[in-house]
Design an enzyme around this catalytic site. Structure first.
Site, PDB file in Angstrom:
ATOM      1  N   LYS A 180      30.178  42.544  40.352  1.00 20.97           N
ATOM      2  CA  LYS A 180      29.869  41.908  39.061  1.00 20.97           C
ATOM      3  C   LYS A 180      30.441  40.500  39.126  1.00 20.97           C
ATOM      4  O   LYS A 180      31.650  40.290  38.948  1.00 20.97           O
ATOM      5  CB  LYS A 180      30.515  42.704  37.929  1.00 20.97           C
ATOM      6  CG  LYS A 180      29.814  42.642  36.595  1.00 20.97           C
ATOM      7  CD  LYS A 180      29.770  41.287  35.940  1.00 20.97           C
ATOM      8  CE  LYS A 180      31.053  40.894  35.244  1.00 20.97           C
ATOM      9  NZ  LYS A 180      31.033  39.457  34.833  1.00 20.97           N
ATOM     10  N   GLU A 256      44.199  41.113  41.155  1.00 27.31           N
ATOM     11  CA  GLU A 256      44.733  39.812  41.566  1.00 27.31           C
ATOM     12  C   GLU A 256      44.579  38.895  40.362  1.00 27.31           C
ATOM     13  O   GLU A 256      43.457  38.557  39.988  1.00 27.31           O
ATOM     14  CB  GLU A 256      43.950  39.239  42.748  1.00 27.31           C
ATOM     15  CG  GLU A 256      43.954  40.102  43.988  1.00 27.31           C
ATOM     16  CD  GLU A 256      45.312  40.208  44.644  1.00 27.31           C
ATOM     17  OE1 GLU A 256      46.221  39.434  44.289  1.00 27.31           O
ATOM     18  OE2 GLU A 256      45.461  41.082  45.500  1.00 27.31           O
ATOM     19  N   CYS A 291      44.400  30.029  41.326  1.00 27.73           N
ATOM     20  CA  CYS A 291      45.519  30.889  40.926  1.00 27.73           C
ATOM     21  C   CYS A 291      46.795  30.604  41.697  1.00 27.73           C
ATOM     22  O   CYS A 291      47.881  30.844  41.203  1.00 27.73           O
ATOM     23  CB  CYS A 291      45.123  32.339  41.116  1.00 27.73           C
ATOM     24  SG  CYS A 291      44.546  32.652  42.780  1.00 27.73           S
ATOM     25  N   GLU A 390      49.830  29.331  32.233  1.00 26.07           N
ATOM     26  CA  GLU A 390      48.879  28.874  33.245  1.00 26.07           C
ATOM     27  C   GLU A 390      47.842  27.969  32.573  1.00 26.07           C
ATOM     28  O   GLU A 390      47.138  28.396  31.668  1.00 26.07           O
ATOM     29  CB  GLU A 390      48.187  30.098  33.858  1.00 26.07           C
ATOM     30  CG  GLU A 390      47.343  29.765  35.050  1.00 26.07           C
ATOM     31  CD  GLU A 390      46.634  30.990  35.609  1.00 26.07           C
ATOM     32  OE1 GLU A 390      46.207  31.849  34.830  1.00 26.07           O
ATOM     33  OE2 GLU A 390      46.500  31.076  36.842  1.00 26.07           O
TER      34      GLU A 390
HETATM   35  P1  NAD Z   1      38.486  36.312  33.532  1.00 24.76           P
HETATM   36  O1  NAD Z   1      39.539  37.336  33.561  1.00 24.76           O
HETATM   37  O2  NAD Z   1      38.064  35.769  32.234  1.00 24.76           O
HETATM   38  O3  NAD Z   1      37.144  36.845  34.215  1.00 24.76           O
HETATM   39  C1  NAD Z   1      37.173  37.498  35.467  1.00 24.76           C
HETATM   40  C2  NAD Z   1      36.060  38.512  35.508  1.00 24.76           C
HETATM   41  O4  NAD Z   1      36.308  39.512  34.528  1.00 24.76           O
HETATM   42  C3  NAD Z   1      34.666  37.944  35.196  1.00 24.76           C
HETATM   43  O5  NAD Z   1      33.732  38.539  36.063  1.00 24.76           O
HETATM   44  C4  NAD Z   1      34.432  38.385  33.763  1.00 24.76           C
HETATM   45  O6  NAD Z   1      33.066  38.548  33.436  1.00 24.76           O
HETATM   46  C5  NAD Z   1      35.151  39.720  33.725  1.00 24.76           C
HETATM   47  N1  NAD Z   1      35.557  40.107  32.393  1.00 24.76           N
HETATM   48  C6  NAD Z   1      35.898  39.289  31.354  1.00 24.76           C
HETATM   49  N2  NAD Z   1      36.175  40.020  30.267  1.00 24.76           N
HETATM   50  C7  NAD Z   1      36.007  41.321  30.602  1.00 24.76           C
HETATM   51  C8  NAD Z   1      36.147  42.549  29.908  1.00 24.76           C
HETATM   52  N3  NAD Z   1      36.496  42.586  28.616  1.00 24.76           N
HETATM   53  N4  NAD Z   1      35.921  43.697  30.583  1.00 24.76           N
HETATM   54  C9  NAD Z   1      35.550  43.667  31.879  1.00 24.76           C
HETATM   55  N5  NAD Z   1      35.371  42.549  32.577  1.00 24.76           N
HETATM   56  C10 NAD Z   1      35.622  41.376  31.963  1.00 24.76           C
HETATM   57  O7  NAD Z   1      39.033  35.213  34.526  1.00 24.76           O
HETATM   58  P2  NAD Z   1      38.308  33.898  35.029  1.00 24.76           P
HETATM   59  O8  NAD Z   1      38.273  32.961  33.884  1.00 24.76           O
HETATM   60  O9  NAD Z   1      37.040  34.242  35.711  1.00 24.76           O
HETATM   61  O10 NAD Z   1      39.322  33.376  36.169  1.00 24.76           O
HETATM   62  C11 NAD Z   1      40.489  32.704  35.866  1.00 24.76           C
HETATM   63  C12 NAD Z   1      41.702  33.579  36.103  1.00 24.76           C
HETATM   64  O11 NAD Z   1      41.608  34.247  37.355  1.00 24.76           O
HETATM   65  C13 NAD Z   1      42.963  32.788  36.156  1.00 24.76           C
HETATM   66  O12 NAD Z   1      43.946  33.413  35.386  1.00 24.76           O
HETATM   67  C14 NAD Z   1      43.359  32.819  37.630  1.00 24.76           C
HETATM   68  O13 NAD Z   1      44.697  32.641  37.885  1.00 24.76           O
HETATM   69  C15 NAD Z   1      42.824  34.117  38.081  1.00 24.76           C
HETATM   70  N6  NAD Z   1      42.545  34.137  39.529  1.00 24.76           N
HETATM   71  C16 NAD Z   1      43.371  34.870  40.334  1.00 24.76           C
HETATM   72  C17 NAD Z   1      43.181  34.916  41.701  1.00 24.76           C
HETATM   73  C18 NAD Z   1      44.083  35.746  42.593  1.00 24.76           C
HETATM   74  O14 NAD Z   1      43.721  36.056  43.717  1.00 24.76           O
HETATM   75  N7  NAD Z   1      45.245  36.148  42.149  1.00 24.76           N
HETATM   76  C19 NAD Z   1      42.121  34.210  42.270  1.00 24.76           C
HETATM   77  C20 NAD Z   1      41.284  33.474  41.428  1.00 24.76           C
HETATM   78  C21 NAD Z   1      41.519  33.458  40.053  1.00 24.76           C
END
Ligand code: NAD
Length: 488
Positions: A180, A256, A291, A390
């Site tokens: 997804k 992650e 991240c 963050e």
């Molecule tokens: P997000 O959590 O908003 O979205 C991530 C994914 O989750 C998307 O596919 C989104 O559609 C899905 N999602 C959102 N709400 C949901 C719900 N209620 N139920 C199920 N799925 C849902 O994060 P983002 O904005 O895409 O990314 C930014 C964040 O990701 C930052 O906090 C960053 O630090 C983190 N990040 C971490 C790593 C790592 O490896 N640790 C790598 C990249 C990004």
């Protein structure tokens, strides 16, 4: 000549490109212009059911589960090579949809995506099972088996690299998958799904369902026929996946999440030009939407002025521009709401008394896109929001310390623990600092946080349940089974 842009926009289920059940679509935008790029089929819970059923059938009844690991290796290598052959198209899709500089997508994201798929493909037939030391009266083996159907819920900041970090180990270990992608960046992941079919992966092994988190993402998290979910994204949504698991079938959850990573520069740091270059790369690469960026620069007071002067110079390399211009180093922010959040954080830092040293505003407004200037705040104290939360943008907060212990304590003063850097010329203090810093990765005298062979993930709010990359990632997508044969 008229150039046409006609990307694949449909779901990939059971090896075929299909419409969503409802026929609904959503717009995917170009963050560099604010314009619509394409309309993408919107996956719903019903579509998730179809994709999970295809993945389950491929796992239980298809040829994938009966293949030898060496055969899987061969197919996965073919897949990696096909991704490589299509790297130009995929790099362009990533740049258009995520606002990332084409320089980065073509020299980093795509090569690393291919390298990851290849590395894990090679591992498929190189991980051994074990025999336990249970004595001569038994034959006791401990074998690793694929878990089953693995869901991957992905972020928008490195769409293909994060997809590869899940696909590589999960498929090499023999699972089938449903991806997804983040709703902001569906196109390259859909294309990867098509390339998997083209490479000869059996139908249903790799399915892609674009859609929104609250619908498609939640349906995957709650699905009782999904055995594991690997998630990369925010801590807030990561927590939801733990709840989804608890409320459904106790599926394995691997998270992650975010970070508020420190870069600690000791008084004996040797090469301050290198420190300045690393500090800029860490926070301005991918416009800080990373991240593992070191968003907190902690400087020993004896080197602070010198490092900051060098950062002033090094910042000139971080040119904000059109992501498709090869000279651009800082592209667009993923969406207007996120840009507003970053600008809100900048305003808050000013209100709370931090000193703005560089940047601080929106730029390239005429493009229609969402760009933020590389920004630096100094005189940031530990309790300020910019030091604690963050920002996920090109915003560096700089603080100073008087003693090494104080620097380490400041570094650890966070609920996150993904990555930390320390700069020192003293081997002993480097090792001591590495042991004391609470982070999944500690880099010494560099910003880089590892390669494909090193596990990546965090302490505290930065993650849960496992690590991406390395043999560790492969193992986390397996179940452990004991087979006990009594010889008596
Ligand atoms: P997000 O959590 O908003 O979205 C991530 C994914 O989750 C998307 O596919 C989104 O559609 C899905 N999602 C959102 N709400 C949901 C719900 N209620 N139920 C199920 N799925 C849902 O994060 P983002 O904005 O895409 O990314 C930014 C964040 O990701 C930052 O906090 C960053 O630090 C983190 N990040 C971490 C790593 C790592 O490896 N640790 C790598 C990249 C990004």
């Amino acid at each position: 000549m008229t150039l046409t842009f006609d990307p694949s926009t449909r779901l990939v289920i059971g090896g075929r490109s299909v419409e969503s059940v409802s026929g609904a679509t959503f717009a995917t935008l170009n963050p560099a212009t604010g314009q619509e790029l394409a309309k993408v089929s919107e996956g719903s819970a019903e579509d998730m059911d179809r994709a999970v059923a295809a993945a389950r059938d491929a796992f239980d009844n298809g040829p994938w589960g009966r293949m030898s690991p060496a055969e899987r290796r061969g197919l996965l290598k073919r897949f990696a090579l096909l991704v490589e052959a299509n790297a130009d198209e995929l790099a362009m899709l990533e740049s258009l949809e995520a606002g990332k500089p084409i320089f980065d997508t073509s020299t980093i994201d795509l090569p690393e995506t291919v390298a990851c798929l290849m590395w894990h493909a090679e591992l498929a037939d190189k991980v051994y099972d074990q025999a336990s030391p249970s004595g001569p009266g038994v034959v006791s083996t401990i074998v690793r088996e694929p878990i089953g159907v693995v869901g991957a819920v992905l972020p928008w900041n490195y769409p293909l690299m994060m997809a590869a970090w899940k696909i590589g180990p999960a498929l090499a270990a023999g699972n089938t998958m449903v991806l997804k992608p983040a709703e902001q960046t569906s196109l390259s992941t859909i294309r990867i799904g098509e390339l998997a079919t083209e490479a000869g992966l059996p139908d249903g092994v790799l399915n892609v369902v674009p859609g929104f988190g609250e619908t498609a993402g939640q349906a995957l998290g709650l699905h009782t026929d999904v055995d594991c979910v690997g998630f990369t994204g925010s801590t807030e949504v990561g927590r939801m996946f733990l709840r989804y698991s608890a409320d459904s079938n106790l599926k394995r959850v691997l998270l992650e999440c975010g970070g508020k990573n420190p870069m600690v520069v000791m008084s004996d740091a040797e090469d301050l030009d290198k420190v300045a270059a690393a500090a800029c790369e860490s926070i301005f690469w991918n416009a800080g939407q990373n991240c593992s960026s070191n968003s907190r620069l902690l400087l020993h007071e004896s080197v602070a002025d010198d490092v900051l002067a060098r950062i002033d110079e090094a910042m000139h390399e971080w040119i904000v521009g059109d992501p498709l211009d090869p000279e651009t180093r800082v592209g667009a922010i993923i969406e207007s709401a996120h840009m507003d959040k970053i600008l809100g954080n900048i305003q808050k830092a000013k209100d709370e008394g931090a000193t703005l040293r560089a940047g601080g505003g929106r730029t390239r407004v005429d493009s229609g896109g969402w760009f933020v200037e590389p920004t630096i705040f100094t005189e940031v104290s530990r309790d300020m929001t910019v030091a604690r939360e963050e920002v996920f943008g090109p915003v560096l907060s700089v603080s100073t310390f008087a003693h090494a212990d104080e620097g380490i304590a400041m570094a650890n003063d966070t609920d996150y623990g993904l990555h930390a850097s320390v700069f020192t010329s003293n081997v002993r203090s480097a090792h001591l600092a590495a042991r004391m810093l609470k982070a999944g990765t500690v880099s010494i005298n560099t910003y880089s946080e590892g390669d494909m062979s090193t596990p990546f993930g965090g302490y505290g709010l930065s993650g849960f349940g496992g690590r991406d990359n390395g043999v560790h990632a492969h193992e986390q997508y397996t179940e452990t089974k004991t087979i006990w044969l009594d010889l008596a």
